[in-house]
Design a protein around this motif. Structure first.
Motif, PDB file in Angstrom:
ATOM      1  N   CYS A   2       0.820  -1.201   0.000  1.00  0.00           N
ATOM      2  CA  CYS A   2       0.000   0.000   0.000  1.00  0.00           C
ATOM      3  C   CYS A   2       0.855   1.253   0.000  1.00  0.00           C
ATOM      4  O   CYS A   2       1.816   1.363   0.750  1.00  0.00           O
ATOM      5  CB  CYS A   2      -0.910  -0.005   1.222  1.00  0.00           C
ATOM      6  SG  CYS A   2      -1.964  -1.451   1.218  1.00  0.00           S
TER       7      CYS A   2
ATOM      8  N   ALA B  38       5.988  -1.756   6.451  1.00  0.00           N
ATOM      9  CA  ALA B  38       4.550  -1.927   6.635  1.00  0.00           C
ATOM     10  C   ALA B  38       4.220  -2.745   7.873  1.00  0.00           C
ATOM     11  O   ALA B  38       3.217  -2.507   8.526  1.00  0.00           O
ATOM     12  CB  ALA B  38       3.935  -2.584   5.397  1.00  0.00           C
TER      13      ALA B  38
ATOM     14  N   TRP C  10      -2.538   1.359   6.866  1.00  0.00           N
ATOM     15  CA  TRP C  10      -2.021   1.065   5.530  1.00  0.00           C
ATOM     16  C   TRP C  10      -2.811   1.692   4.398  1.00  0.00           C
ATOM     17  O   TRP C  10      -2.387   1.659   3.264  1.00  0.00           O
ATOM     18  CB  TRP C  10      -2.003  -0.439   5.290  1.00  0.00           C
ATOM     19  CG  TRP C  10      -0.994  -1.201   6.090  1.00  0.00           C
ATOM     20  CD1 TRP C  10       0.107  -0.698   6.711  1.00  0.00           C
ATOM     21  CD2 TRP C  10      -0.981  -2.600   6.337  1.00  0.00           C
ATOM     22  NE1 TRP C  10       0.794  -1.703   7.332  1.00  0.00           N
ATOM     23  CE2 TRP C  10       0.155  -2.877   7.116  1.00  0.00           C
ATOM     24  CE3 TRP C  10      -1.809  -3.638   5.967  1.00  0.00           C
ATOM     25  CZ2 TRP C  10       0.476  -4.151   7.539  1.00  0.00           C
ATOM     26  CZ3 TRP C  10      -1.498  -4.918   6.395  1.00  0.00           C
ATOM     27  CH2 TRP C  10      -0.362  -5.164   7.160  1.00  0.00           C
TER      28      TRP C  10
ATOM     29  N   CYS D 293      -5.717  -2.299   1.101  1.00  0.00           N
ATOM     30  CA  CYS D 293      -4.690  -3.294   1.366  1.00  0.00           C
ATOM     31  C   CYS D 293      -5.158  -4.720   1.097  1.00  0.00           C
ATOM     32  O   CYS D 293      -4.348  -5.591   0.849  1.00  0.00           O
ATOM     33  CB  CYS D 293      -4.183  -3.172   2.791  1.00  0.00           C
ATOM     34  SG  CYS D 293      -3.247  -1.652   2.995  1.00  0.00           S
TER      35      CYS D 293
END
Length: 72
Positions: free
Chosen positions: A5, A13, A59, A63
Motif C-alpha cells: 500500500c 509496513a 495502511w 490493502c
C-alpha cells in the motif's frame, strides 16, 4: 491478494504491528472471508472487522482487494 500500500514495502509496513493484528490479517488473507477468519480464530465477526479497520487506517483502505464475494 496482498498488496503493498502506498508504495510501502513489507518491512516498514509490518513494523509496529502487534501479533494480534498480524494474526487477523493473515487469517483473513488465508481464509478469504471475514466470517471464515472469525471461525478460524474463534472470534466474533465484529472483532475481525475492527482489526482490519485498524490496519486500513494504518495502511490505507485498499490493502486487501475485496471483490463482491470474499477476498482475492
Amino acid at each position: 491478494m496482498i498488496r503493498y500500500c502506498d508504495g510501502v514495502g513489507v518491512e516498514p509496513a509490518i513494523a509496529g504491528l502487534t501479533l494480534d493484528q498480524l494474526t487477523i490479517f493473515l487469517a483473513v488473507a488465508e481464509q478469504g472471508r471475514f466470517s471464515a477468519a472469525a471461525r478460524h480464530l474463534r472470534r466474533t465477526h465484529s472483532a475481525i472487522t475492527y482489526g482490519i479497520q485498524n490496519l486500513e487506517r494504518r495502511w490505507g483502505p485498499n490493502c486487501l482487494a475485496a471483490p463482491p464475494i470474499g477476498l482475492r
